[in-house]
Design a protein around this motif. Structure first.
Motif, PDB file in Angstrom:
ATOM      1  N   SER A 104       1.067  -1.201  -0.120  1.00 59.69           N
ATOM      2  CA  SER A 104       0.378  -0.487   0.550  1.00 59.69           C
ATOM      3  C   SER A 104       0.849   1.096   0.038  1.00 59.69           C
ATOM      4  N   SER A 105       1.902   1.116   0.471  1.00 57.46           N
ATOM      5  CA  SER A 105       3.005   2.447   0.879  1.00 57.46           C
ATOM      6  C   SER A 105       4.492   1.414   0.374  1.00 57.46           C
ATOM      7  N   ALA A 106       4.756   2.720  -0.502  1.00 58.48           N
ATOM      8  CA  ALA A 106       6.189   2.351  -1.025  1.00 58.48           C
ATOM      9  C   ALA A 106       7.405   1.839  -0.276  1.00 58.48           C
ATOM     10  N   TYR A 107       6.868   2.794   0.977  1.00 61.41           N
ATOM     11  CA  TYR A 107       8.106   2.283   2.041  1.00 61.41           C
ATOM     12  C   TYR A 107       7.417   1.272   2.719  1.00 61.41           C
ATOM     13  N   GLN A 108       6.576   0.815   2.990  1.00 66.40           N
ATOM     14  CA  GLN A 108       6.923  -0.984   3.705  1.00 66.40           C
ATOM     15  C   GLN A 108       7.748  -1.897   2.536  1.00 66.40           C
ATOM     16  N   TYR A 109       8.317  -1.572   1.621  1.00 68.61           N
ATOM     17  CA  TYR A 109       9.307  -2.062   0.903  1.00 68.61           C
ATOM     18  C   TYR A 109      10.824  -2.084   1.159  1.00 68.61           C
ATOM     19  N   LEU A 110      10.997  -1.148   2.013  1.00 66.90           N
ATOM     20  CA  LEU A 110      12.609  -0.711   2.659  1.00 66.90           C
ATOM     21  C   LEU A 110      12.254  -1.773   4.376  1.00 66.90           C
ATOM     22  N   GLU A 111      11.074  -2.009   5.237  1.00 72.27           N
ATOM     23  CA  GLU A 111      11.388  -2.409   5.726  1.00 72.27           C
ATOM     24  C   GLU A 111      11.008  -4.217   5.650  1.00 72.27           C
ATOM     25  N   LEU A 112      10.655  -4.335   4.404  1.00 71.73           N
ATOM     26  CA  LEU A 112      10.882  -5.568   3.767  1.00 71.73           C
ATOM     27  C   LEU A 112      12.248  -6.393   4.128  1.00 71.73           C
ATOM     28  N   ARG A 113      12.819  -5.071   3.300  1.00 70.22           N
ATOM     29  CA  ARG A 113      14.358  -5.196   2.588  1.00 70.22           C
ATOM     30  C   ARG A 113      14.953  -5.673   4.084  1.00 70.22           C
ATOM     31  N   PHE A 114      15.074  -4.084   4.721  1.00 73.15           N
ATOM     32  CA  PHE A 114      16.199  -4.042   5.605  1.00 73.15           C
ATOM     33  C   PHE A 114      15.130  -3.606   7.073  1.00 73.15           C
ATOM     34  N   SER A 115      14.749  -2.959   7.511  1.00 75.65           N
ATOM     35  CA  SER A 115      14.017  -2.569   8.901  1.00 75.65           C
ATOM     36  C   SER A 115      12.863  -1.324   8.597  1.00 75.65           C
ATOM     37  N   LYS A 116      12.146  -1.976   9.887  1.00 76.72           N
ATOM     38  CA  LYS A 116      11.628  -0.661  10.621  1.00 76.72           C
ATOM     39  C   LYS A 116      12.311   0.624  10.249  1.00 76.72           C
ATOM     40  N   ALA A 117      13.257   0.568  11.425  1.00 71.59           N
ATOM     41  CA  ALA A 117      13.769   1.917  11.121  1.00 71.59           C
ATOM     42  C   ALA A 117      14.123   2.932  10.257  1.00 71.59           C
ATOM     43  N   VAL A 118      14.427   1.857   8.701  1.00 67.36           N
ATOM     44  CA  VAL A 118      14.944   2.047   7.577  1.00 67.36           C
ATOM     45  C   VAL A 118      13.524   2.584   6.651  1.00 67.36           C
ATOM     46  N   ARG A 119      12.170   1.710   7.100  1.00 68.20           N
ATOM     47  CA  ARG A 119      11.183   1.910   7.020  1.00 68.20           C
ATOM     48  C   ARG A 119      10.813   3.520   7.022  1.00 68.20           C
ATOM     49  N   ILE A 120      10.858   4.233   8.776  1.00 67.33           N
ATOM     50  CA  ILE A 120      10.151   5.295   8.822  1.00 67.33           C
ATOM     51  C   ILE A 120      11.527   6.408   8.672  1.00 67.33           C
ATOM     52  N   CYS A 121      12.603   6.116   8.582  1.00 66.25           N
ATOM     53  CA  CYS A 121      13.050   7.426   8.136  1.00 66.25           C
ATOM     54  C   CYS A 121      13.074   7.600   6.943  1.00 66.25           C
ATOM     55  N   GLY A 122      12.841   6.721   5.821  1.00 68.80           N
ATOM     56  CA  GLY A 122      12.015   7.264   4.514  1.00 68.80           C
ATOM     57  C   GLY A 122      10.847   6.926   4.498  1.00 68.80           C
ATOM     58  N   THR A 123      10.020   7.351   5.060  1.00 73.42           N
ATOM     59  CA  THR A 123       8.011   8.122   5.276  1.00 73.42           C
ATOM     60  C   THR A 123       8.600   9.082   5.904  1.00 73.42           C
ATOM     61  N   LEU A 124       9.446   9.192   6.325  1.00 75.30           N
ATOM     62  CA  LEU A 124       9.456  11.029   7.312  1.00 75.30           C
ATOM     63  C   LEU A 124      10.205  12.174   5.887  1.00 75.30           C
ATOM     64  N   ALA A 125      10.968  11.404   5.541  1.00 74.91           N
ATOM     65  CA  ALA A 125      12.062  12.426   4.257  1.00 74.91           C
ATOM     66  C   ALA A 125      10.629  12.786   3.651  1.00 74.91           C
ATOM     67  N   PHE A 126      10.166  11.443   2.994  1.00 73.42           N
ATOM     68  CA  PHE A 126       8.810  11.612   1.595  1.00 73.42           C
ATOM     69  C   PHE A 126       7.889  13.195   2.309  1.00 73.42           C
ATOM     70  N   ILE A 127       7.480  12.281   3.530  1.00 72.36           N
ATOM     71  CA  ILE A 127       6.603  13.747   4.419  1.00 72.36           C
ATOM     72  C   ILE A 127       7.150  14.868   4.669  1.00 72.36           C
ATOM     73  N   PHE A 128       8.124  15.273   4.574  1.00 71.37           N
ATOM     74  CA  PHE A 128       9.348  16.087   3.962  1.00 71.37           C
ATOM     75  C   PHE A 128       9.040  16.812   3.727  1.00 71.37           C
TER      76      PHE A 128
END
Length: 585
Positions: free
Chosen positions: A112-136
């Motif tokens: 549903s979110s592109a940044y779910q991929y980052l958790e699948l591939r790396f970790s939840k911390a990477v996902r949250i960082c990617g999400t915050l960058a997009f929001i900014f």
């Protein structure tokens, strides 16, 4: 033209402008009352994954074809010539790569979110960082987009800026909240037609008032506004073929490859093939939009010969010259000023509504649901609508177009690091993203402070001597050195600079902290890039050198929720040093 005498709409102008707002709200109401009535997050955020390629392709165009582009591109061509037109060369790879690299990976995971991929591939911390960058990135760009049409309406009607901003936010909030993504996409289609109509009307009237196509061509040619192919490899040159045609590819990839607003449209397609087709169908639309904007700038030059009249609108912004041009040229033609302002508001509405919906999606999927997994579907849908309606309170009006390169580039690098380099780990990803953002903001802010990456406008004038003046205009310009040369890096290279910084830093840190093991990599999150590049080798050699597991085989029947709950043992072994060597080459 005396602006004080022209700051008003006729009744026809108000009718056209009101019809635009009413039609946008009407489309939202229709989708709110039809189908599943937006009762599930699947329907509200992803249009029930039921969209065809045509509306998606037009929505892909409208999402980032903002009023800033409709005003900014003609102003760029008016002042500096047609060199910017070469960015159209970047559209080919900028859409081809997402169609055949990013979409196959992301669509098959049923995210549903592109940044779910980052958790699948790396970790939840990477996902949250990617999400915050997009929001900014998105919130800042929304502020830029909403200001431009508000300024245009103020120039044409003396309507207060805050009122225009509020009206844009309220209309977007209404149809986005009640109609969901399906309403956003179909209003994008309608608003794209209005954008094209407004630009075309201005061009036709402008050519007629200038004296015809031949007269326009004569003036822009003698005024040196038709740019030749500039192959200067200097990355500090603002616009050359390389900065636009190559650097522009990375900008396009950050927008059309991994940006949530576009990925959300791919994921709303009925099938993966429909999503891929939408990329191909967006190409001619983007080229048409670019051509209309550039031709509009040339018609402006033919009418005013490079003179700056923006001060007559009580502003020093060069982009205001486009608004002056429209007000001056369309006076006495009822309905056409209203059509052009409607064109600007269409661009703003499409961009802001896309931002509202994508921000609601990432906030819901990446920040809320992971912490409240037991939330019911009805409550999740209601919260998604509330998030969409409250985003408008965060709008900023600062001009920050460089933000796409400064933030989008490092985020693109994060996705590339995950998809193309199987041994990259979460530590490397976080270190790479942090380094990429820090360096990108250092260069970007430094260029603002040092006034780097700028360019002198070409001399005004529509006669043969203008070309001679232009030939010697930049002879005396001194070349920057040291840090000032870094700050002078063309803004079109920001995305590439940020992307490669993340990848190189991420690979080095991953190697130092221990490369990720094959059994720890989630199936379906790796794109076999090296397997594609060495497709001419025998199968047994490819297995020794790089990943060759086909995406379809790896991902068959696998979704985001499945991969989060099952062990991972599906990736072929990869040659670390071989990948490094091929990547550097």
């Amino acid at each position: 033209m005396n602006p004080s005498d022209q700051k008003h709409f006729t009744a026809a102008d108000y009718v056209i402008f009101a019809l635009l707002l009413a039609a946008s709200i009407g489309i939202g109401l229709y989708h709110a009352l039809s189908g599943g009535r937006q009762r599930t997050t699947q329907e509200f955020l992803l249009a029930d994954r039921s969209m065809s390629c045509l509306p998606i392709s037009l929505s892909l165009l409208a999402s980032f074809q903002s009023a800033v582009a409709i005003i900014g591109v003609p102003a760029e061509v008016y002042a500096h010539g047609t060199q910017y037109w070469f960015i159209g060369c970047a559209y080919f790879l900028g859409l081809l790569i997402p169609a055949h690299v990013f979409i196959p990976v992301l669509y098959k995971l049923q995210l549903s979110s592109a940044y779910q991929y980052l958790e699948l591939r790396f970790s939840k911390a990477v996902r949250i960082c990617g999400t915050l960058a997009f929001i900014f990135q998105t919130v800042v760009y929304m502020g830029v987009c909403v200001y431009t049409p508000a300024f245009a309406l103020n120039a044409a009607t003396e309507f207060e800026l805050w009122g225009s901003v509020l009206a844009t936010g309220l209309v977007c909030t209404l149809y986005t909240t009640i109609g969901g993504l399906k309403a956003v996409i179909w209003t994008d289609v309608f608003q794209t037609v209005v954008m094209f109509a407004g630009q075309l009307a201005v061009i036709v009237v402008g050519v007629h008032q200038t004296g015809g196509v031949s007269e326009v061509w004569r003036k822009v040619r003698e005024g040196n506004r038709i740019a030749a192919l500039d192959l200067n490899p200097d990355p500090t040159e603002r616009h050359t073929f390389w900065t636009l045609g190559v650097g522009g590819v990375f900008l396009m990839l950050s927008l059309y490859g991994v940006n949530q607003a576009q990925v959300q449209r791919y994921l709303s397609a009925r099938t993966e093939k429909e999503a891929v087709r939408s990329c191909y169908m967006a190409f001619p639309s983007l080229q048409l939009s670019l051509a209309l904007s550039c031709v509009m700038g040339l018609v402006m030059f033919a009418l005013y010969c490079g003179e700056d009249h923006s001060d007559k609108l009580a502003t020093s912004s060069k982009d205001a010259m486009v608004i002056y041009f429209v007000m001056d040229m369309l006076q006495g033609l009822p309905g056409l000023p209203g059509l052009f302002v409607a064109c600007l508001f269409s661009a703003a509405l499409s961009t802001i509504s896309s931002a509202f919906n994508s921000l609601a999606t990432v906030t819901m999927e990446d920040l809320v649901k992971p912490h409240f997994p037991a939330m019911t579907e009805a409550r999740a849908t209601l919260l998604s609508k509330a998030l969409g309606s409250n985003v408008c309170s965060n709008l900023s009006t600062r001009v920050a177009l460089k933000i796409f390169g400064m933030v989008g580039g490092p985020v693109l690098g994060l996705f590339c690091l995950g998809m193309f380099f199987p041994w990259a780990n979460a530590t490397g990803a976080l270190a790479g993203l942090g380094t990429g953002l820090a360096l990108a903001f250092w260069v970007g802010i430094g260029s603002i402070v040092a006034r780097g990456s700028g360019a002198r406008p070409l001399p005004a004038g529509c006669n043969a001597t203008s070309a001679l003046h232009a030939a010697f205009a930049n002879v005396t310009l001194s070349r920057p050195s040291g840090l000032h040369r870094l700050y002078s890096l063309s803004y079109m290279w920001y995305s590439a600079f940020g992307c490669f910084t993340v990848i190189l830093t991420g690979l080095v840190v991953s190697f130092l902290t221990g490369p990720m093991k094959e059994e720890d990599v989630t199936p379906g999150t790796i794109y076999p890039l090296m397997g594609k590049l060495v497709c001419f080798l025998p199968e047994h050699l490819k297995k020794k050198l790089c990943c060759v597991t086909p995406l379809g085989q790896t991902l068959s029947g696998t979704t985001y929720h499945d991969t989060m709950a099952t062990p991972n043992h599906a990736m072929s072994n990869c040659g670390f040093y071989v990948h490094i060597c091929i990547f550097i080459v």
